[in-house]
Write a protein that holds these residues in place. Structure first.
Motif, short mmCIF file in Angstrom:
data_model
loop_
_atom_site.label_atom_id
_atom_site.label_comp_id
_atom_site.label_asym_id
_atom_site.label_seq_id
_atom_site.Cartn_x
_atom_site.Cartn_y
_atom_site.Cartn_z
N GLN A 298 0.67 -1.34 -0.01
CA GLN A 298 0.08 0.23 0.12
C GLN A 298 0.85 1.34 -0.04
N ARG A 299 1.82 1.17 0.81
CA ARG A 299 2.82 2.43 0.78
C ARG A 299 3.45 2.72 -0.65
N ILE A 300 3.69 1.69 -1.21
CA ILE A 300 4.48 1.68 -2.51
C ILE A 300 3.37 2.06 -3.75
N GLN A 301 2.13 1.75 -3.43
CA GLN A 301 1.26 2.17 -4.28
C GLN A 301 0.77 3.60 -4.31
N ASP A 302 1.06 3.83 -3.05
CA ASP A 302 0.67 5.24 -2.49
C ASP A 302 1.82 6.36 -3.14
N ARG A 303 2.86 5.93 -3.15
CA ARG A 303 4.05 6.64 -3.33
C ARG A 303 4.15 6.62 -4.88
N PHE A 304 4.21 5.74 -5.63
CA PHE A 304 4.15 5.63 -7.04
C PHE A 304 3.01 5.51 -8.10
N ASP A 305 3.03 6.33 -9.25
CA ASP A 305 1.79 6.30 -10.06
C ASP A 305 2.00 4.83 -10.81
N ARG A 306 0.89 4.43 -11.71
CA ARG A 306 0.86 3.28 -12.36
C ARG A 306 2.06 3.20 -13.16
N GLY A 307 2.48 4.07 -13.93
CA GLY A 307 3.43 4.12 -14.92
C GLY A 307 5.00 3.78 -14.25
N GLN A 308 5.18 4.27 -13.00
CA GLN A 308 6.17 4.09 -12.23
C GLN A 308 6.33 2.70 -11.55
N LEU A 309 4.97 2.34 -11.27
CA LEU A 309 5.05 0.62 -10.72
C LEU A 309 5.26 -0.21 -11.98
N LEU A 310 4.84 0.02 -13.10
CA LEU A 310 5.10 -0.77 -14.24
C LEU A 310 6.51 -0.73 -14.54
N GLU A 311 7.24 0.51 -14.42
CA GLU A 311 8.56 0.61 -14.70
C GLU A 311 9.64 -0.19 -13.75
N LEU A 312 9.13 -0.13 -12.37
CA LEU A 312 9.66 -0.76 -11.42
C LEU A 312 9.59 -2.50 -11.73
N GLY A 313 8.40 -2.76 -12.20
CA GLY A 313 8.32 -4.09 -12.79
C GLY A 313 9.35 -4.53 -13.80
N LEU A 314 9.65 -3.69 -14.77
CA LEU A 314 10.58 -3.93 -15.70
C LEU A 314 11.97 -3.92 -15.19
N CYS A 315 12.27 -2.99 -14.21
CA CYS A 315 13.58 -2.70 -13.66
C CYS A 315 13.83 -4.09 -12.73
N ILE A 316 13.07 -4.62 -12.19
CA ILE A 316 13.17 -5.81 -11.37
C ILE A 316 13.33 -7.04 -12.02
N ALA A 317 12.52 -7.19 -13.37
CA ALA A 317 12.41 -8.10 -13.85
C ALA A 317 13.51 -8.44 -14.98
N THR A 318 14.27 -7.23 -15.50
CA THR A 318 15.32 -7.47 -16.22
C THR A 318 16.72 -7.84 -15.33
N ALA A 319 16.61 -7.48 -14.09
CA ALA A 319 17.68 -7.91 -13.43
C ALA A 319 17.80 -9.25 -13.38
N LYS A 320 16.82 -10.12 -13.50
CA LYS A 320 16.84 -11.48 -13.25
C LYS A 320 17.65 -12.05 -14.88
N VAL A 321 17.39 -11.27 -16.03
CA VAL A 321 17.70 -12.02 -17.49
C VAL A 321 19.27 -12.32 -17.53
N PHE A 322 19.93 -11.67 -16.95
CA PHE A 322 21.65 -11.81 -17.31
C PHE A 322 21.99 -12.98 -16.42
N PRO A 323 21.60 -12.87 -14.93
CA PRO A 323 22.09 -13.97 -14.16
C PRO A 323 21.79 -15.25 -14.44
N THR A 324 20.51 -15.26 -15.13
CA THR A 324 19.59 -16.50 -15.19
C THR A 324 20.56 -17.13 -16.37
N ILE A 325 20.70 -16.34 -17.55
CA ILE A 325 21.54 -16.70 -18.64
C ILE A 325 22.89 -17.60 -18.24
N LYS A 326 23.36 -16.52 -17.45
CA LYS A 326 24.76 -16.88 -16.92
C LYS A 326 24.85 -18.26 -16.13
N ARG A 327 23.69 -18.32 -15.38
CA ARG A 327 23.58 -19.54 -14.32
C ARG A 327 23.50 -20.79 -15.24
#
Length: 170
Positions: A126-155
Motif C-alpha cells: 500500500q505504501r508503494i502504491q501510494d507513493r508511485f503512479d501506475r507508470g512508475q510501478l510498471l517501470e519498477l516491474g521492468l527494472c526488477i524483471a530485467t535484473a533476472k535476465v543476465f544472471p539466469t543466462i549466466k547460471r
C-alpha cells in the motif's frame, strides 16, 4: 548489425565497465540469431523514464542482490555510480537496506519481495502504491524483471559467480 559489430560492442562494454562478458561472446558464437534477440533487450534492461535515478537503482541493486550474481551486481553498482547515485545509498543497499531512509527502505524491501516472488507485505504494498503512479510501478516491474535476465543466462551456462566484495567507486 554484423557479428563484427557485436564483437566490438561487447569489447567496448567490457573495457568501459571492467566486466567479463564471455557469456555474450559465447552466445554470439553459438547462436547469432539468439544473440541478436538478446541485444535487443539490452536497452530494456537499462530503461528508466518515470522513476528518478535513485529509486531506479535502489530497486535494480536490490533485485540484483536476490539473483546473487557477483559480477552482475558489481556491474549494476558501476551503472549506479556512473549515474551519480550517492555512494552512501549504494553502500546501504549492498548492506541489506540498513541506513536507508524509511521511503528508500520500503522501495528496497518491495524490490526484494518482488524479485523473490514473495508475497508482498500488505502495508508495504500500500505504501508503494501510494507513493508511485501506475507508470512508475510498471517501470519498477521492468527494472526488477530485467535484473533476472543476465544472471539466469549466466547460471544456465555455468558462468555465474557470487559472494564477491563489491567495489563502489567508479
Amino acid at each position: 548489425m554484423s557479428e563484427r559489430n557485436y564483437l566490438q560492442e561487447i569489447a567496448d562494454f567490457e573495457t568501459h565497465y571492467q566486466y567479463e562478458a564471455d557469456f555474450m561472446r559465447e552466445l554470439l558464437a553459438e547462436s547469432p540469431d539468439g544473440y541478436a534477440k538478446f541485444a535487443e533487450i539490452l536497452p530494456l534492461a537499462r530503461h528508466r523514464e518515470r522513476l528518478n535515478t535513485e529509486a531506479y537503482f535502489i530497486a535494480k541493486l536490490a533485485a540484483m542482490q536476490v539473483e546473487d550474481c557477483g559480477t552482475c551486481l558489481q556491474l549494476c553498482v558501476r551503472f549506479a555510480r556512473e549515474a551519480d547515485v550517492p555512494r552512501e545509498i549504494v553502500e546501504a543497499v549492498l548492506q541489506g537496506g540498513s541506513g536507508l531512509s524509511a521511503d528508500q527502505r520500503d522501495l528496497y524491501d518491495f524490490a526484494v519481495q518482488v524479485a523473490s516472488s514473495s508475497d508482498l507485505e500488505p502495508g508495504l504494498q500500500q505504501r508503494i502504491q501510494d507513493r508511485f503512479d501506475r507508470g512508475q510501478l510498471l517501470e519498477l516491474g521492468l527494472c526488477i524483471a530485467t535484473a533476472k535476465v543476465f544472471p539466469t543466462i549466466k547460471r544456465a551456462a555455468g558462468y555465474l559467480t557470487s559472494c564477491r566484495l563489491m567495489e563502489i567507486e567508479v
